[in-house]
Structure formats: structure tokens, C-alpha cells
Scaffold this motif. Structure first.
Motif, short mmCIF file in Angstrom:
data_model
loop_
_atom_site.label_atom_id
_atom_site.label_comp_id
_atom_site.label_asym_id
_atom_site.label_seq_id
_atom_site.Cartn_x
_atom_site.Cartn_y
_atom_site.Cartn_z
N ARG B 35 0.65 -13.57 -0.72
CA ARG B 35 1.84 -13.06 -0.13
C ARG B 35 3.21 -13.57 -0.79
N ARG B 37 7.14 -12.44 -2.55
CA ARG B 37 8.21 -11.82 -1.98
C ARG B 37 7.99 -10.26 -1.85
N PRO B 38 8.55 -9.85 -0.80
CA PRO B 38 8.27 -8.41 -0.46
C PRO B 38 9.20 -7.43 -1.20
N TYR B 81 7.86 -14.64 4.00
CA TYR B 81 6.82 -14.20 3.05
C TYR B 81 5.57 -13.80 4.14
N GLY B 83 4.72 -11.29 5.64
CA GLY B 83 3.95 -10.14 5.35
C GLY B 83 3.84 -9.17 6.55
N ALA B 86 5.36 -5.56 5.77
CA ALA B 86 4.16 -4.87 5.20
C ALA B 86 3.18 -4.16 5.97
N MET B 96 3.62 -6.71 -0.80
CA MET B 96 3.83 -8.27 -0.89
C MET B 96 3.54 -8.57 -2.16
#
Ligand code: SF4
Ligand code: SF4
Lengths: 558, 174
Positions: B35, B37-38, B81, B83, B86, B96
């Protein structure tokens, strides 16, 4: 029906002083008692029924019932029962009898209640401020519902220094902390020493209180909080993540699917492995034995990697949401995890074999920082500290959660109650963890990872959850609420209790043993304070004035 | 015997040998599910704001600058991060990524901003994501009024550049 039996017994003994009770299951009991009886009921539970003190919680319930709530939680470990003694206080008379005379372990919790909610414990043995800084104005209580989460009250004097007690006659004061006493976190001990001997101390912590509970109760929502809870602690984050989620599930009577329970168990044990290895390393480092420090960390590294593979991060697993988990352990990961465990087991066996006979370590740790059974009982010490004193408690067995009721393991205890015993207990627990994880991997059944939650969670229900963190029991208390968030969420981290035992542990021993004594409870100040550490690094040498430091730490990002 | 245990300890060290990895000189492989940086994908995002509603760190803002343009702004400052964004995105518009070496002196570098074109429903008047890019291009958000030369200007691609069309929303970023 042990919960009902217990309730009947209270009723027979205290009659109309017991107002009502809630018995949602056989492992939870909430008794509402008259305010005048709290002290006696607690005394009865703690002394005569020999229950273990867990935590005290205050809550501002004015918007809902017009009262303040006070709860004292106890655990009947042998009966697998958590019991909460509750009382309601009218909002114009916030006084309650302190229970510290019978239950010294409640000292901090009552002081915290007074600081944060303004509930006055009458007859408290040491009613000094605990959480709020001395410059905080009287009569402002941040956890009350009418105070916004970001309020800085008028009249707050941030320059005001702490007022310390006078040291006893004939003693010098040696300041220990606030920066990095033993571990890299802030807490301050004022040691009273006579020659080389420590005669007593005063503790001052809670320096950068983060206000996590307030944030959760006023800004976040049910499924946001697990990610926040995880950041209470940098070592046992998953513990708080699971404990919070379980407390909500307990309140809303939700049962996560079995596969999720197994995954929670595996991740909790994975966390225990890394924590035990980390602590063993640090304990060796504190006594000056860096070889083992390095080797522990080396052996620990594959655990971090496998955690990263399973969860996406080596430490913050972000594992749970209400009703389940977010990550699966696939067959491939299972095989890898098994291999990691096998390697770890053989390597750790070699380390334990070598250390067990190492006289140098023993000389530094035997008869140091002794916390005997009596202290464990009165200060409410938990985890390896309690087990090293021969007190056979472990929430995994006594108050089972997740999949711990479906696995076999031994609770490791020792008798000598010193730092050495704690070392032995934690080193051996590594093997039990491995055993638990292997069983989970074998037994894990297929199925969904998350419960489908179709309805809103019920409002005003209470939930308790105790999770055995590597360093002791972490206890969470939740009252569910409106707006998709809990009304009250209280976290009691293991160090909150264990630190209260430190003054007695270091009394009448050499000042040089202070570091390892403190280190041996594996203190986590950030859990205790639910606060944040600030790391100041500077290449050049410079003496910072307090003003400059304050400015530096408060400088806003551009 | 203590001497024996010292020998055993030495053996443990010798057996381990050198384990330090040549990081950062050499990048280390990251697991698939890492996981980092998105990363937000503007072509997939429909502007539903599910991610914004579920972000524990409140790092995502979704706001409309006008009927046709919706902005999704990811601040990237406090993002942990985790997630969650996501997880909840119905369009799988958030990945991610494997990026984790994100230290910067300019915190703004970490942000991402999507400007999403939203069509107007002829019945309710609310906006929705248009069906196909070519249809979208004919609609109002994709043209701007060039008053000086008294004509419309069509935009050539799916994102508006520069300032948002209406700059009347103030968003507190910190
Ligand atoms: S990763 Fe987590 S913190 Fe970051 S934007 Fe997504 S939901 Fe928010
Ligand atoms: S990124 Fe996904 S969740 Fe977020 S607004 Fe776009 S479509 Fe919705």
C-alpha cells in the motif's frame, strides 16, 4: 449462567442499591448501582470476589440521559466474565466516592476522569492533575460534549511549568526524561535518590496528548476509527485496531465470519512475534548487550516482510473494519508464512538456548525491578509483568476473542517477578505464538471476510473488549451512538496500568537499574497518553531554549 | 555455563553473516499488495465521492465548481496509505501504488487534482458522468466562451486546464 448468578448475588447483598443490570451475554455484565454504593460494590468485587481491576471510565451522557456516567470495569478471569459497575451522576453534583483506598490501581483513571470530565473523586489518595497541563484553566474539561474537539480555552497558559512535589527529607532529585527515558518517547520521572539508591519518584507524562478519543467521538465514523486506533501505538497497533472493532461488535451483537476471526488471530500473533523480538532486543540493548539486540532485530525482519506481504504494510496492517477484515491470507501466503515460522522457530531456539545461561544478562536483571503478586493485584499490572510474578492471566485464554477459543496453547508464567523473569516469559511466548499461528493456518475455513451489515448499528449499547497485547491487556470500552459514530470510546492501554507499578518497582534499588526496570514493562508512552512524539533532529550543536523549541515544534507547514 | 553461552552467541552472529541490504543504493522489490501512495485515475472516476466519504484522514475533497465540472482533490498530506479509498471506489479508479519514497519539501507535490466533466441530466437537472468522451465533447462544460472574439472554443481533451471555471469556493486546506 455465571453473569446472572453474579447479578443475583449482588442483589441479595446490596438490595435496592443495585438499580438494574444488562446481561447481553454470559461473558458480560453491566450493573447500574446507586451512587452511594459504588465504593462498596467495587470493594466487594475486588477484595472478596478477588476480581481483577481493569479500567475506570467517565462519560458525558448529558445529551442523552441528562447525567454523567462512571464505570469501573473488572475482570473475573476464571469465569471468563467482564463486569462493569456503572453509576449515573446528576449534572449539578459531579462527585463520586473514590475507590482508590481499596483499589489503588484506579488512581490514574480517576485523576483522568477529573481532568477530562470534571468528575470529582472524593477521597482520592493523590488528587493531582494527570492529563491536563498545569496551565490549563480550572473548570474546562475537554471530553465534555459541549467542548469542541479543537478548542483551546481562554486563559490557557502554555508557559506555566509543572508543579512538582517536594522531595522527601534527605533525598536529591535526579530528573529522568522527559526526552527518551529508556525508549524514544517522552515521559518524565523525578527520582528521589539517596546516594545511589532510589527512594521514590514522581511521574509526569501526558505531555502531548493527542485527544484521539475526542476526535473519534466528534469527527470520525465507525469504520474510520480502526485506522485511527491503529495509530495509538507504533508496536501494537493491530491490537488496538482489533480491540476497538471487537468492542463495537460486542455492543452491536455482530459476529464476524470465522475466516475473519482466524485472520485476526494470525495477525495479532504476528504482531506479538515482532513485538517480543523487538523488546528482547531492546532489553538487551539497555543492559549493554548489543550483540543480541542486533540478532533479535535480524531475526525479526522476515516477520515484518511477511506482514507487509499479507497486509500491504510492515507495521500498520489496517486490518479490520466493523464485522470483518480487509485482507485475505491466500494459500500462497500460507505457505510462505509457514516457512517464515519454521525459520524463526529454529533461530529463536538457538538464541533462547544461548541467553538462558548467559550470566552477564542475569546479573543485570535478576532481583531487579521486582513486581510481586501483591503489587500486581493492587496496581492492576497486566501481561508479561503479571505472568512473570506467577499471576496466571492471559486474555487470550481467559476472555477469549477472535479464534483463540479454537486453538491450544500454554500460558507461560514464571515465579521470580523480576526483569529476568519477564525476559524468560516473553522469550518463551514466542514459541506459543508460533504454535497458535500454525493451528490457525490449518484450521482456517473458507468463507467471507466481512459480515454484510444491512442495518444501522443500535444506539446507546455498551461494548467491552480486552485483547492481549504483547505487553499486556489492552481494554476498549464503547458506547454506540448516533451519526454513525460511537458516543464514547475509551482506550486503556497496557502501559497505563503497568506504569503505575513502576514507582514501587524501582523503590530501594540502584539508580543504574532504573532504565532496565522501566524498560522491562515495555513502556509505551504513546499508548498511555494517546499522544504523539516529536522527533527533533539537528545536525549542528546548539542549545535550544524552551521558547525556541516550542516555536520549532509548533511551526506550521508552509 | 556462561562461557558456553558466549560461544553460542558468537556462533549465531557468524552464521548470520552480513544481512544489511544495499538500500537506498539499490531498490528492493515490493510485494504486490503493497500500500503506497494512492493514484487517482481521471478516466475511470465518476465523481461519486465514495472515497472522500470513507477516508479516515479526510484527505479527499470533492466539490463542484459549476454544473458541469466536478473537482476531486486529493491532498496527500495526512494520508496514511490505509487504502480505504481504493477499497470503496466502485470504478476501481484508485490504485494503491508502490510509491513510498515521498519525502518532499513542498507538501503540495503530494496532492492530485482531477477535474471531471459531468453531464446534466435532462430530467432532474443533476449532473452525471457522460457516457462517452465524444458525446461529452459536444456539451457545455467542454466549451468555453471566448468573449473577446465572440465565439465558443471547444476544448481538445478531457481535462480543463488552469483555473477552475468558477473560483468562488473557498476550501480550507488545513
Ligand atoms: S489511502 Fe486512506 S488516508 Fe489516504 S486518501 Fe485513501 S482513504 Fe484517505
Ligand atoms: S475515485 Fe472512485 S470513489 Fe472516488 S469519486 Fe472517483 S469513482 Fe468515486
Amino acid at each position: 449462567m455465571i453473569a446472572r448468578q453474579m447479578f443475583e448475588e449482588f442483589k441479595a447483598r446490596f438490595g435496592p442499591l443495585i438499580q438494574r443490570a444488562d446481561l447481553p451475554s454470559d461473558s458480560r455484565l453491566y450493573v447500574f448501582v446507586d451512587r452511594s454504593a459504588v465504593k462498596y460494590v467495587c470493594q466487594h468485587i475486588f477484595r472478596e470476589l478477588d476480581a481483577r481491576y481493569v479500567a475506570s471510565i467517565g462519560s458525558d451522557d448529558r445529551p442523552f440521559s441528562g447525567t454523567f456516567l462512571v464505570a469501573h470495569n473488572f475482570a473475573f478471569d476464571k469465569d471468563h466474565l467482564l463486569c462493569s459497575v456503572l453509576t449515573q451522576l446528576p449534572q449539578d453534583d459531579l462527585k463520586i466516592d473514590s475507590i482508590t483506598a481499596m483499589v489503588p490501581a484506579a488512581s490514574w483513571a480517576e485523576r483522568e476522569m477529573r481532568d477530562l470530565l470534571g468528575i470529582e473523586p472524593v477521597g482520592h489518595s493523590y488528587p493531582k492533575r494527570l492529563v491536563l497541563p498545569d496551565g490549563w484553566p480550572e473548570g474546562k474539561h475537554p471530553l465534555r460534549k459541549d467542548v469542541p474537539w479543537n478548542e483551546v480555552p481562554e486563559g490557557y497558559d502554555e508557559e506555566r511549568e509543572f508543579k512538582f512535589d517536594e522531595p522527601p527529607e534527605g533525598c536529591m532529585v535526579v530528573p529522568f526524561g522527559p526526552f527518551h527515558p529508556t525508549l524514544d518517547e517522552p515521559a518524565h520521572f523525578r527520582l528521589y535518590v539517596e546516594g545511589e539508591m532510589v527512594r521514590g519518584c514522581e511521574y509526569r507524562g501526558f505531555m502531548v496528548h493527542r485527544g484521539i478519543e475526542k476526535l473519534a467521538e466528534s469527527v470520525m465514523s465507525y469504520n474510520d476509527i480502526p485506522m485511527l486506533a491503529e495509530r495509538i501505538c507504533g508496536i501494537c497497533g493491530c491490537v488496538h485496531n482489533v480491540a476497538y472493532v471487537q468492542a463495537v461488535e460486542d455492543a452491536a451483537v455482530l459476529k464476524p465470519p470465522p475466516r475473519a476471526e482466524y485472520i485476526r488471530t494470525i495477525m495479532l500473533e504476528l504482531e506479538r512475534l515482532h513485538s517480543h523480538l523487538l523488546w528482547t532486543g531492546l532489553a538487551c540493548h539497555i543492559v549493554g548487550f548489543d550483540t543480541l539486540f542486533m540478532q533479535s532485530f535480524r531475526i525479526r525482519e522476515p516477520i515484518m516482510w511477511i506482514a507487509e506481504k499479507i497486509s500491504g504494510n510492515r507495521k500498520t496492517y489496517a486490518l479490520c473494519v466493523i464485522g470483518g477484515v480487509r485482507r485475505d491470507i491466500t494459500d500462497e501466503l500460507k505457505t510462505e508464512l509457514r516457512a517464515v515460522l519454521d525459520k524463526l522457530e529454529s533461530e529463536w531456539r538457538a538464541v533462547v538456548g544461548a541467553v538462558s545461561n548467559d550470566r552477564n544478562i542475569q546479573k543485570r536483571t535478576r532481583d531487579v525491578g521486582v513486581a510481586d503478586k501483591l503489587l500486581v493485584k493492587s496496581a492492576g499490572l497486566v501481561g508479561p509483568v503479571a505472568r512473570a510474578a506467577g499471576v496466571d492471566i492471559d486474555c487470550r485464554r481467559d476472555l477469549p476473542y477472535a479464534a483463540y477459543d479454537r486453538v491450544d496453547f500454554d500460558v507461560i508464567t514464571a515465579q521470580s517477578a523480576d526483569v529476568w523473569a519477564r525476559l524468560v516469559v516473553r522469550m518463551k511466548e514466542v514459541f506459543e505464538s508460533i504454535k497458535i499461528m500454525r493451528q490457525c493456518l490449518d484450521k482456517m475455513e473458507d468463507g467471507p471476510l466481512q459480515l454484510e451489515i444491512k442495518d444501522e448499528l443500535p444506539i446507546g449499547r455498551m461494548g467491552l473488549s480486552s485483547v492481549e497485547a504483547p505487553r499486556g491487556e489492552a481494554h476498549h470500552f464503547v458506547i454506540t451512538g448516533e451519526n454513525n459514530r460511537p458516543r464514547r470510546w475509551r482506550v486503556r492501554a497496557p502501559t497505563y496500568q503497568n506504569l503505575q507499578g513502576v514507582p514501587a518497582m524501582i523503590k530501594d534499588q540502584q539508580i543504574a537499574d532504573m532504565t532496565i526496570s522501566l524498560g522491562s514493562i515495555d513502556p509505551c508512552f504513546s499508548c498511555t497518553d494517546r499522544l504523539e512524539t516529536i522527533d527533533l533532529r539537528s545536525g549542528e550543536k546548539k542549545v535550544w531554549s524552551q521558547q525556541e523549541l516550542l516555536q520549532m515544534t509548533r511551526k506550521k507547514e508552509p | 555455563m556462561s562461557l558456553l553461552s558466549k560461544l553460542e552467541e558468537t556462533l549465531i552472529c557468524l552464521k548470520a553473516g552480513r544481512v544489511t541490504l544495499p538500500y537506498p543504493a539499490q531498490a528492493q522489490p515490493l510485494p504486490e499488495k503493497f500500500r503506497g501512495r494512492p493514484i487517482f485515475d481521471a478516466t475511470k472516476c465518476i465523481g461519486c465521492a465514495g472515497c472522500a466519504n470513507n477516508c479516515p484522514a479526510r484527505e479527499i475533497l470533492v466539490y463542484d465548481v459549476c454544473q458541469e465540472v466536478r473537482v476531486l482533490q486529493y491532498l496527500g498530506r495526512r494520508c496514511t496509505y490505509c487504502g480505504r479509498c481504493a477499497d470503496v471506489c466502485p470504478e476501481k479508479a484508485i490504485t494503491m501504488s508502490l510509491e513510498f519514497e515521498n519525502a518532499t519539501n513542498q507538501i503540495g507535490d503530494l496532492g492530485q487534482k482531477l477535474e471531471l466533466f459531468m453531464s446534466t441530466c435532462q430530467r432532474c437537472g443533476r449532473c452525471f458522468k457522460g457516457a462517452a468522451a465524444l458525446d461529452e465533447l459536444k456539451m457545455k462544460g467542454y466549451r468555453s466562451d471566448d468573449l473577446e472574439s465572440e465565439r465558443w472554443v471547444y476544448r481538445a481533451h478531457a481535462f480543463l486546464e488552469g483555473e477552475p471555471a468558477v473560483a468562488d469556493i473557498e476550501i480550507e486546506l488545513d
